[in-house]
Design a protein around this motif. Structure first.
Motif, PDB file in Angstrom:
ATOM      1  N   GLY A  27       0.821  -1.214   0.000  1.00  0.00           N
ATOM      2  CA  GLY A  27       0.000   0.000   0.000  1.00  0.00           C
ATOM      3  C   GLY A  27       0.848   1.255   0.000  1.00  0.00           C
ATOM      4  N   LEU A  28       1.939   1.206   0.746  1.00  0.00           N
ATOM      5  CA  LEU A  28       2.813   2.375   0.808  1.00  0.00           C
ATOM      6  C   LEU A  28       3.447   2.642  -0.557  1.00  0.00           C
ATOM      7  CD1 LEU A  28       4.078   4.620   2.480  1.00  0.00           C
ATOM      8  CD2 LEU A  28       5.923   3.041   3.100  1.00  0.00           C
ATOM      9  N   ARG A  29       3.736   1.564  -1.289  1.00  0.00           N
ATOM     10  CA  ARG A  29       4.312   1.756  -2.628  1.00  0.00           C
ATOM     11  C   ARG A  29       3.330   2.498  -3.532  1.00  0.00           C
ATOM     12  NH1 ARG A  29       8.916  -1.696  -3.443  1.00  0.00           N
ATOM     13  NH2 ARG A  29       8.750  -1.219  -5.656  1.00  0.00           N
ATOM     14  N   VAL A  30       2.046   2.161  -3.439  1.00  0.00           N
ATOM     15  CA  VAL A  30       1.039   2.852  -4.256  1.00  0.00           C
ATOM     16  C   VAL A  30       0.955   4.319  -3.837  1.00  0.00           C
ATOM     17  CG1 VAL A  30      -1.398   2.974  -4.901  1.00  0.00           C
ATOM     18  CG2 VAL A  30      -0.294   0.738  -4.614  1.00  0.00           C
ATOM     19  N   LEU A  31       0.884   4.537  -2.520  1.00  0.00           N
ATOM     20  CA  LEU A  31       0.780   5.906  -2.009  1.00  0.00           C
ATOM     21  C   LEU A  31       1.979   6.739  -2.486  1.00  0.00           C
ATOM     22  CD1 LEU A  31      -1.209   7.388  -0.018  1.00  0.00           C
ATOM     23  CD2 LEU A  31       0.568   7.109   1.704  1.00  0.00           C
ATOM     24  N   ARG A  32       3.167   6.164  -2.430  1.00  0.00           N
ATOM     25  CA  ARG A  32       4.385   6.867  -2.878  1.00  0.00           C
ATOM     26  C   ARG A  32       4.343   7.161  -4.375  1.00  0.00           C
ATOM     27  NH1 ARG A  32       5.315   8.725   1.639  1.00  0.00           N
ATOM     28  NH2 ARG A  32       6.562   7.634   3.176  1.00  0.00           N
ATOM     29  N   GLN A  67       3.561  20.952   0.364  1.00  0.00           N
ATOM     30  CA  GLN A  67       4.047  19.791   1.105  1.00  0.00           C
ATOM     31  C   GLN A  67       3.120  18.610   0.833  1.00  0.00           C
ATOM     32  OE1 GLN A  67       3.825  20.234   5.360  1.00  0.00           O
ATOM     33  NE2 GLN A  67       1.672  20.837   5.319  1.00  0.00           N
ATOM     34  N   ILE A  68       3.600  17.433   1.126  1.00  0.00           N
ATOM     35  CA  ILE A  68       2.773  16.230   1.022  1.00  0.00           C
ATOM     36  C   ILE A  68       2.899  15.568   2.386  1.00  0.00           C
ATOM     37  CG2 ILE A  68       2.345  14.077  -0.216  1.00  0.00           C
ATOM     38  CD1 ILE A  68       3.859  15.327  -2.627  1.00  0.00           C
ATOM     39  N   TYR A 121      -4.272  25.061  -2.658  1.00  0.00           N
ATOM     40  CA  TYR A 121      -4.492  24.040  -3.680  1.00  0.00           C
ATOM     41  C   TYR A 121      -4.278  22.669  -3.045  1.00  0.00           C
ATOM     42  CZ  TYR A 121      -3.076  28.303  -6.156  1.00  0.00           C
ATOM     43  OH  TYR A 121      -2.952  29.605  -6.582  1.00  0.00           O
ATOM     44  N   GLY A 122      -5.346  21.925  -2.847  1.00  0.00           N
ATOM     45  CA  GLY A 122      -5.211  20.630  -2.166  1.00  0.00           C
ATOM     46  C   GLY A 122      -5.451  19.452  -3.091  1.00  0.00           C
ATOM     47  N   ILE A 123      -4.775  18.362  -2.799  1.00  0.00           N
ATOM     48  CA  ILE A 123      -5.110  17.072  -3.434  1.00  0.00           C
ATOM     49  C   ILE A 123      -5.118  16.026  -2.326  1.00  0.00           C
ATOM     50  CG2 ILE A 123      -4.327  15.202  -4.963  1.00  0.00           C
ATOM     51  CD1 ILE A 123      -3.371  17.214  -6.939  1.00  0.00           C
ATOM     52  N   GLY A 124      -6.184  15.271  -2.262  1.00  0.00           N
ATOM     53  CA  GLY A 124      -6.270  14.213  -1.253  1.00  0.00           C
ATOM     54  C   GLY A 124      -5.538  12.971  -1.741  1.00  0.00           C
ATOM     55  N   VAL A 125      -4.242  12.913  -1.436  1.00  0.00           N
ATOM     56  CA  VAL A 125      -3.393  11.840  -1.975  1.00  0.00           C
ATOM     57  C   VAL A 125      -3.907  10.458  -1.541  1.00  0.00           C
ATOM     58  CG1 VAL A 125      -1.053  10.868  -1.956  1.00  0.00           C
ATOM     59  CG2 VAL A 125      -1.377  13.334  -2.180  1.00  0.00           C
ATOM     60  N   SER A 126      -4.227  10.305  -0.258  1.00  0.00           N
ATOM     61  CA  SER A 126      -4.712   8.990   0.182  1.00  0.00           C
ATOM     62  C   SER A 126      -6.142   8.739  -0.320  1.00  0.00           C
ATOM     63  CB  SER A 126      -4.615   8.838   1.705  1.00  0.00           C
ATOM     64  OG  SER A 126      -5.175   9.945   2.375  1.00  0.00           O
TER      65      SER A 126
END
Ligand code: ATP
Ligand code: MG
Length: 423
Positions: free
Chosen positions: A46-51, A133-134, A291-296
């Motif tokens: 899962g962390l690989r996808v998030l990255r 930032q992320i 400017y936001g993006i909901g990465v998760s």
């Protein structure tokens, strides 16, 4: 990565309380672990996808000219009092220390970025500028039932821009909108752009980036004939009305907001009384945008869009690995040695070429169980080495998005994988 070593394996059973596809599949496939409602650990796959998602966002933010920073999530109360957020933002988590000091957990970072930037950028010559930032965000959400799509702790890319004129802000705002559309395209998502009022922040217009999915929490109206799209919450139109373009009827759909851009005006410079000096030597508050993006959330939305009854189908751009290599057991000991040797050789060759490979090398696991796991995990390409495939002249090749399997000779596998990556 060898499956035999992976501590976070797939699970046979779906979690009982999963109400959405992403919650069910991501937990069952061993991508995330729910600690409590709205709070998740990201496991190795899962962390690989998030990255991967994060990296696509980062590349486009850098191309836009923004500079990456990492700001704290533990904030002093004073900053939130300056903007009024301490008392007015219902989702703000507040913490009291043992010495009686109050803190907030960052739910957004205008309160931190404004003094951070404006204590350094004090001359008009330093503008325009943008930082991002992320990082984790914390929100005391009442309902956190859509898996990783609505977290109480979640990963967000937040960017803030600073300008000395409305024209310059408008220019950057448009560029940011284009960068967002590019990001969502690279992520395999079709984002519709709504124009909405900026809510608590400002009376100015903002854009929301919406992906159609039943797991979303927004209702939108859109037109198939043009780009018209509005959030139902604020719309003056309704389903079935003729679109302002005069052509299509307006359709309604459930959608998830994956990102947004806001015009903040001069509010934050004024709140902190931090200004820059313009060409005439006068103090001016900058015009800011956020400017936001909901990465998760995006990761959850991708699962909602890319799945079938067997599991996930990751788009190549975010997949945890490129190749899912499977070796199967044989009853014949000498054939088993050949299978193991060939699979190990391919595993090492792929790695040498820098191709990410997940190797299901487990001993004593049935072909059916290994294939079910491969389908559940959703890596785009499965390559099987078995007695049967070797008898047929090589390795079995099957793409996750296709029902067909074929045989590729062992000499050609590497080349075929490289072609698959390019395609
Ligand atoms: P929503 O209406 O879904 O609550 P928002 O308007 O509160 O979103 P922002 O504060 O602008 O969202 O946050 C920027 C982005 O972060 C959103 O577009 C969304 O993709 C994501 N986001 C917001 N809240 C959450 C949450 N609780 N969990 C996961 N992602 C979130
Ligand atoms: Mg919200």
């Amino acid at each position: 990565m060898r499956y035999s070593h992976l501590f976070a394996k797939t699970s046979k059973n779906a979690p009982a309380d999963a109400e959405t596809i992403n919650a069910r599949l991501l937990q069952q496939a061993g991508f995330v672990d729910q600690l409590m409602a709205g709070v998740y650990s990201y496991l190795p796959l899962g962390l690989r996808v998030l990255r991967n998602i994060e990296q696509i966002v980062r590349e486009e933010m850098n191309t836009l000219g923004a500079e990456e920073v990492l700001m704290p999530t533990l904030h002093p109360k004073a900053n939130w009092e300056k903007t009024g957020g301490w008392d007015s933002i219902d989702v703000l988590f507040k913490i009291e220390s043992r010495t009686g000091n109050d803190y907030a957990l960052g739910q957004s970072e205008e309160e931190i970025v404004t003094p951070l930037v404006l204590s350094r950028a004090q001359s008009y010559k330093q503008f325009p500028l943008a930082v991002y930032q992320i990082h984790w965000k914390y929100r005391d959400e009442l309902r956190a039932k859509s898996g990783i799509m609505r977290g109480r702790e979640f990963f967000m890319k937040d960017m803030y821009s600073f300008h000395t004129s409305q024209e310059d802000f408008d220019r950057f705002y448009k560029e940011a909108k284009q960068a967002y559309l590019k990001i969502f395209k690279r992520l395999g998502l079709v984002a519709k752009v709504t124009e909405a009022s900026g809510g608590a922040f400002t009376t100015k217009v903002s854009y929301e980036f919406m992906v159609l999915t039943d797991a979303g929490e927004d209702d939108i109206l859109y037109c198939d004939e043009c780009d018209y799209c509005v959030n139902v919450e604020i719309a003056k139109t309704k389903e079935g009305d003729t679109c302002p373009c005069g052509k299509g009827p307006l359709k309604s759909a459930r959608a998830s907001e994956v990102g947004n851009v806001f015009d903040l005006g001069k509010k934050y410079g004024e709140n902190f009384d931090l200004a820059y000096t313009d060409e005439a030597g006068e103090r001016q508050y900058p015009i800011m945008g956020c400017y936001g993006i909901g990465v998760s959330r995006v990761m959850g939305v991708i699962v909602e869009k890319y799945n079938d009854e067997k599991g996930i189908l990751w788009p190549k751009s975010v997949a945890p690995m490129t190749v899912h290599l499977v070796s199967l057991n044989s009853k014949d000991a000498s054939k088993q040695t050949t299978i193991d040797d060939e699979a190990k050789k391919l595993y090492e060759e792929l790695q040498k070429k820098g191709i990410e490979v997940f190797f299901d090398d487990r001993d004593g696991v049935s072909p059916g169980a290994k294939f079910a796991d491969a389908d559940l995990i959703g890596i785009p390409l499965r390559i099987v080495i078995s007695e049967k495939s070797l008898d047929k002249g090589g390795a079995e090749w099957k793409e996750r998005s296709s029902a067909e399997a074929s045989i590729v000779s062992l000499d050609e596998v590497m080349g075929s994988v490289e072609k698959f990556i390019q395609s």
